[in-house]
Each structure stands twice: as structure tokens, then as C-alpha cells.
Design a protein around this motif. Structure first.
Motif, short mmCIF file in Angstrom:
data_model
loop_
_atom_site.label_atom_id
_atom_site.label_comp_id
_atom_site.label_asym_id
_atom_site.label_seq_id
_atom_site.Cartn_x
_atom_site.Cartn_y
_atom_site.Cartn_z
N GLU A 32 -34.21 -3.94 46.04
CA GLU A 32 -33.89 -5.34 46.22
C GLU A 32 -34.91 -6.27 45.36
O GLU A 32 -34.11 -7.04 44.99
CB GLU A 32 -33.91 -5.70 47.62
N PHE A 33 -36.08 -5.95 45.59
CA PHE A 33 -36.94 -7.19 44.91
C PHE A 33 -36.75 -6.92 43.68
O PHE A 33 -36.87 -8.04 42.75
CB PHE A 33 -38.43 -6.75 45.24
N ASP A 34 -36.51 -5.59 42.94
CA ASP A 34 -36.28 -5.50 41.46
C ASP A 34 -35.19 -6.61 41.12
O ASP A 34 -34.97 -7.31 40.08
CB ASP A 34 -36.04 -4.14 41.00
N PHE A 35 -34.04 -6.28 41.94
CA PHE A 35 -32.74 -7.28 41.66
C PHE A 35 -33.15 -8.59 41.82
O PHE A 35 -32.62 -9.52 40.72
CB PHE A 35 -31.88 -6.83 42.57
N VAL A 36 -33.98 -9.06 42.62
CA VAL A 36 -34.31 -10.39 42.86
C VAL A 36 -35.08 -10.79 41.53
O VAL A 36 -34.98 -11.87 40.91
CB VAL A 36 -35.26 -10.48 44.26
N ALA A 37 -36.13 -10.23 41.24
CA ALA A 37 -36.95 -10.44 40.12
C ALA A 37 -36.40 -10.63 38.48
O ALA A 37 -36.56 -11.54 37.82
CB ALA A 37 -37.98 -9.43 39.95
N ALA A 38 -35.23 -9.61 38.61
CA ALA A 38 -34.50 -9.84 37.16
C ALA A 38 -33.74 -10.97 36.95
O ALA A 38 -33.25 -11.40 36.07
CB ALA A 38 -33.35 -8.69 37.38
N GLN A 39 -33.36 -11.84 38.34
CA GLN A 39 -32.80 -13.04 38.14
C GLN A 39 -33.61 -14.16 37.50
O GLN A 39 -33.23 -15.11 37.11
CB GLN A 39 -32.16 -13.64 39.37
N PHE A 40 -34.99 -14.25 37.51
CA PHE A 40 -36.03 -15.23 37.22
C PHE A 40 -36.41 -14.98 35.77
O PHE A 40 -36.38 -13.70 35.02
CB PHE A 40 -37.07 -15.10 38.16
N VAL A 41 -36.86 -16.07 35.27
CA VAL A 41 -37.23 -16.17 33.90
C VAL A 41 -38.64 -16.93 34.12
O VAL A 41 -38.85 -17.99 34.82
CB VAL A 41 -36.45 -16.63 32.85
N ASN A 42 -39.64 -16.32 33.43
CA ASN A 42 -41.19 -16.84 33.53
C ASN A 42 -41.39 -17.81 32.38
O ASN A 42 -41.05 -17.67 31.29
CB ASN A 42 -42.14 -15.80 33.48
N LYS A 43 -41.88 -19.02 32.91
CA LYS A 43 -42.26 -20.26 31.87
C LYS A 43 -43.52 -20.71 31.94
O LYS A 43 -43.93 -20.88 33.21
CB LYS A 43 -40.98 -21.20 31.66
#
Lengths: 186, 186
Positions: B19-30
């Protein structure tokens, strides 16, 4: 009155008849007379309220005994001392009827029940909470801008029907201006 | 930095690794430098931002050219022009870095994805939105009470670490008092 609740929810999410029966079963219907309190300061806050009919004010009394108006609530609005409701702590505010009022009451257990069993209702409450957060931010900005005339104009534009129903003294308090200032604008 | 996000979310809800992998995949780091804008007025607001490191101010410029500070945001906080983000309209505010800042960016598609596919995340965002609504209400009350000394004391109590990091000029603006008034309190 459950038809009003269903219409209100279905502006955001669709529900089957069975789902709505489950939703409706979480609410209790209550009527209050003008001037009655739904809760006062230092009382437990058992419910969040959906207003079917009527008008209420959410207020805080400061140490000097002055009353500050955080919000008005009328038909189709949700109101409570949300901090006290979600944390099940004592109220720091009071919620009082300005007109005879009819509400649907939802307990925290009922709220959590709806959120955990019906994803659509979690999304509905998320939409409402985001809307509440945005409205509160708009109000902060209008208070910071500190221009009474502009604040009053924004209020008229956003809540035209409230201007007729809310006593001038309370409207002045809500806008954070003196009655004299409001009279000049009005 | 995804560990920080996971810790932050798991203060509210538990997630499996998948679930957390799915969550993290929605974010972009800037990353942004001090003084850079994440967005300015009249620009589209593509993201809501989770602050990994740094400090930002959310501001509105009024017609007279005066800057009003709606919020500061630092580590572990979410910030955006929420009205513009949720409605995909143009920003009425600006979000600018007061320090070099690193954020995780979540688009509205990503947000809706998380809410619809992971009930735990819908509940997490609901908790955050309710918290944001409550904080905004507290700020309205402190502005209405209109006692600068008390407002400053409340700010110190709620955000002790911010007092050290925010320039006095901006703190005065946030509290809605003049710099002279703030100097007397400080």
C-alpha cells in the motif's frame, strides 16, 4: 427530512437505497426553540449537526465576557464545535438557535461507522471538511485585509439570504466591526 | 524522504508495504531555493505539497499591494492554495520558500487515486482536513479577539519552533499587528 439529507449527500456522492438506509440510521432528529442551546461552553459535544431548518450561531466568550461569532449555520450546513467533537473534549464554544431549528444529529461513533463502512461517505465528509477548511481560510483573509466595507460586501455576495435573517448586532460581531461601522455600510 | 512521509501517514493510519509503495508512487520529489515560488497568483495549482524540509509562506496580495500571510508551512505540514487545487482553478495566493525547501508533490489525480483506491488514505486526508479546518477556526477566533499580546502568546505556545525561524516582519503580518506592536511584545 431524511430526503433533505439524501439530496444534500447526493450532490457529492451517489448512494443506493440500502446504503442511504444505513446512513439515515446513524442520525437522530431533534428540534430546538429560538434561544435554546445545542451545547454550551464546558459541556461535552456529543454530535455534529446537519441543519434541516432554522438558523444558529457558533460563539466564543472571551475572558472579558465579550462574545465572538465564529460562524452562522442555516439549512444544508453542518455545524459543531469540531475540535471538541472529534477529540471528544469539552466545548470551548456555544451553539445557540437564532430561530426555531430542526437538526439531524450524528455522534462520533456514527461518523466513524459511516467513514469505515461506506467509502462514499468518507469521501463525502472529506469534501465537506475541505470546503470548511477553504471557507475558514477565506474568512481569515478577509479579517487580515481589515477593510470593513469590503468584508461586508463579500459577506453579502457569499451569503445573500443570511443578511436578511441575522440581527445587525450579530452581523457586526461576525464581521469584527462595531455596530456604528456596520450602520454606515448598511 | 519517503520514510518521513510514511511515518507521517502512519501516525494516523497503518499501511502495508504494498500500500505504501502505491502511495509513494503518486508523489514527485522537488527542491526549491530560498525565495523561489512554488506557485504565484494567477498560476494553475498543480499540487498539494508535503514539506520534507524547509519553511514556506502562503500569502495573498490585496488591491493596495499589501501582503497578507495566511499560513507558514514547515516540516511535516501540507500546504497549497487548497481552493485552487481542489477546484483546479487559478491561484489567488502565492507559496514562497523562506528557506531552502524540499517537498513531495501530489497532483489532484494522485489525491483522488489514493482516496478511491485506499480507504485508509481517504481517512488520513479526512483527518488532515478536519485538523486544518479546526486550526483555521482557532486562528479566526484569535483574530476576532483582537488582543495582539494574547495572539502572540498563543502562537508561541502552538508553534515554538517557528518563532525562531520566521522573520519578525512576517510574524507581525501573520498576527495582523504592526511591527511596532510586535517589538513591544517581543
Amino acid at each position: 427530512m431524511y430526503a433533505i439529507l439524501r439530496q444534500h449527500i447526493e450532490k457529492v456522492v451517489a448512494l443506493t437505497d440500502d446504503e442511504f438506509d444505513f446512513v439515515a440510521a446513524q442520525f437522530v432528529n431533534k428540534k430546538f426553540s429560538r434561544r435554546q442551546y445545542l451545547f454550551q461552553e464546558d459541556e461535552p459535544v456529543h454530535f455534529t449537526y446537519f441543519v434541516i431548518k432554522g438558523l444558529l450561531k457558533l460563539t466564543l466568550n472571551d475572558e472579558a465576557g465579550d462574545e465572538h461569532i465564529l460562524a452562522f449555520a442555516m439549512e444544508d450546513w453542518w455545524e459543531s464545535d469540531f475540535q471538541a467533537f472529534y477529540r471528544q473534549s469539552k466545548a470551548t464554544m456555544a451553539l445557540q438557535c437564532l430561530e426555531d431549528t430542526e437538526v439531524l444529529c450524528l455522534s462520533l461513533d456514527g461518523y466513524n461507522n459511516l467513514c469505515s463502512k461506506l467509502p462514499a461517505m468518507a469521501y463525502f465528509f472529506l469534501t465537506k471538511a475541505n470546503g470548511g477548511h477553504i471557507s475558514a481560510q477565506q474568512r481569515i483573509l478577509s479579517l487580515l485585509k481589515g477593510n470593513a466595507a469590503q468584508r461586508y460586501e463579500e459577506f453579502i455576495k457569499r451569503y445573500p439570504s443570511l443578511v436578511q435573517r441575522v440581527p445587525k448586532r450579530l452581523l457586526a460581531s461576525y464581521l469584527g466591526v462595531s455596530r456604528e461601522t456596520l450602520s454606515r455600510l448598511y
